[in-house]
Design a protein around this motif. Structure first.
Motif, PDB file in Angstrom:
ATOM      1  N   UNK A  50       1.902  12.229  -4.447  1.00  0.00           N
ATOM      2  CA  UNK A  50       3.070  11.667  -5.115  1.00  0.00           C
ATOM      3  C   UNK A  50       2.634  10.423  -5.888  1.00  0.00           C
ATOM      4  N   UNK A  51       2.388  10.571  -7.169  1.00  0.00           N
ATOM      5  CA  UNK A  51       1.891   9.467  -7.982  1.00  0.00           C
ATOM      6  C   UNK A  51       3.040   8.893  -8.802  1.00  0.00           C
ATOM      7  N   UNK A  57       3.135  18.241   1.962  1.00  0.00           N
ATOM      8  CA  UNK A  57       4.297  18.041   1.098  1.00  0.00           C
ATOM      9  C   UNK A  57       3.909  17.664  -0.315  1.00  0.00           C
ATOM     10  N   UNK A  58       2.642  17.331  -0.575  1.00  0.00           N
ATOM     11  CA  UNK A  58       2.245  16.835  -1.872  1.00  0.00           C
ATOM     12  C   UNK A  58       1.927  17.865  -2.870  1.00  0.00           C
ATOM     13  N   UNK A  64       0.789  -1.225   0.000  1.00  0.00           N
ATOM     14  CA  UNK A  64       0.000   0.000   0.000  1.00  0.00           C
ATOM     15  C   UNK A  64       0.820   1.273   0.000  1.00  0.00           C
ATOM     16  N   UNK A  65       2.157   1.150  -0.032  1.00  0.00           N
ATOM     17  CA  UNK A  65       3.012   2.342  -0.008  1.00  0.00           C
ATOM     18  C   UNK A  65       2.656   3.305  -1.131  1.00  0.00           C
ATOM     19  N   UNK A  66       2.565   2.804  -2.343  1.00  0.00           N
ATOM     20  CA  UNK A  66       2.361   3.704  -3.481  1.00  0.00           C
ATOM     21  C   UNK A  66       0.947   4.266  -3.521  1.00  0.00           C
ATOM     22  N   UNK A  67      -0.026   3.548  -2.992  1.00  0.00           N
ATOM     23  CA  UNK A  67      -1.374   4.108  -2.864  1.00  0.00           C
ATOM     24  C   UNK A  67      -1.365   5.247  -1.852  1.00  0.00           C
ATOM     25  N   UNK A  91       8.726   2.141  -9.286  1.00  0.00           N
ATOM     26  CA  UNK A  91       8.189   1.218  -8.278  1.00  0.00           C
ATOM     27  C   UNK A  91       9.036  -0.046  -8.176  1.00  0.00           C
ATOM     28  N   UNK A  92      10.322   0.124  -8.071  1.00  0.00           N
ATOM     29  CA  UNK A  92      11.233  -1.011  -8.026  1.00  0.00           C
ATOM     30  C   UNK A  92      11.621  -1.462  -6.630  1.00  0.00           C
TER      31      UNK A  92
END
Length: 110
Positions: free
Chosen positions: A46-47, A109-110, A36-39, A53-54
């Motif tokens: 931050x998209x 920050x976004x 869920x980090x990237x969500x 996403x490595x």
């Protein structure tokens, strides 16, 4: 902050005793789940696309955060061999500081 490579000592600006990172995962470290980090990052503005996403593994031992990251195949092909360290890989490794709790991402920050 320094860097460690398998079988090598610490490099960078820190001084003091540095043990080689000869085994993975690092001895005495605990794995940190980052599902869920990237969500979560996208919710904060931050998209990150697939090239960024490595991040594969994050481990923590005391104040140290260890990351295993790979460069996606699409990024390897797009670089044309022009990078010593691909910017997408560098950015991906920095996501480990969020997972490891070194920094907190907030709405401001976004």
């Amino acid at each position: 902050m320094g860097a460690r490579l398998p079988g090598a000592g610490q490099t960078g600006g820190r001084t003091g005793a540095a043990a080689p990172l000869a085994v993975w995962p690092p001895a005495g470290a605990r794995r940190i789940d980052f599902d869920g980090l990237y969500d979560c990052l996208a919710d904060k503005g931050f998209d990150y696309g697939p090239m960024f996403r490595g991040l594969r593994d994050v481990w923590r031992r005391g104040d140290e955060v260890f990351a295993l990251a790979t460069l996606p195949e699409a990024a390897r092909n797009s670089a044309g061999g022009g990078f010593l360290l691909h910017p997408a890989l560098l950015d991906t490794v920095l996501h480990a500081v969020v997972v490891g709790g070194v920094i907190t991402v907030t709405d401001e920050q976004g």
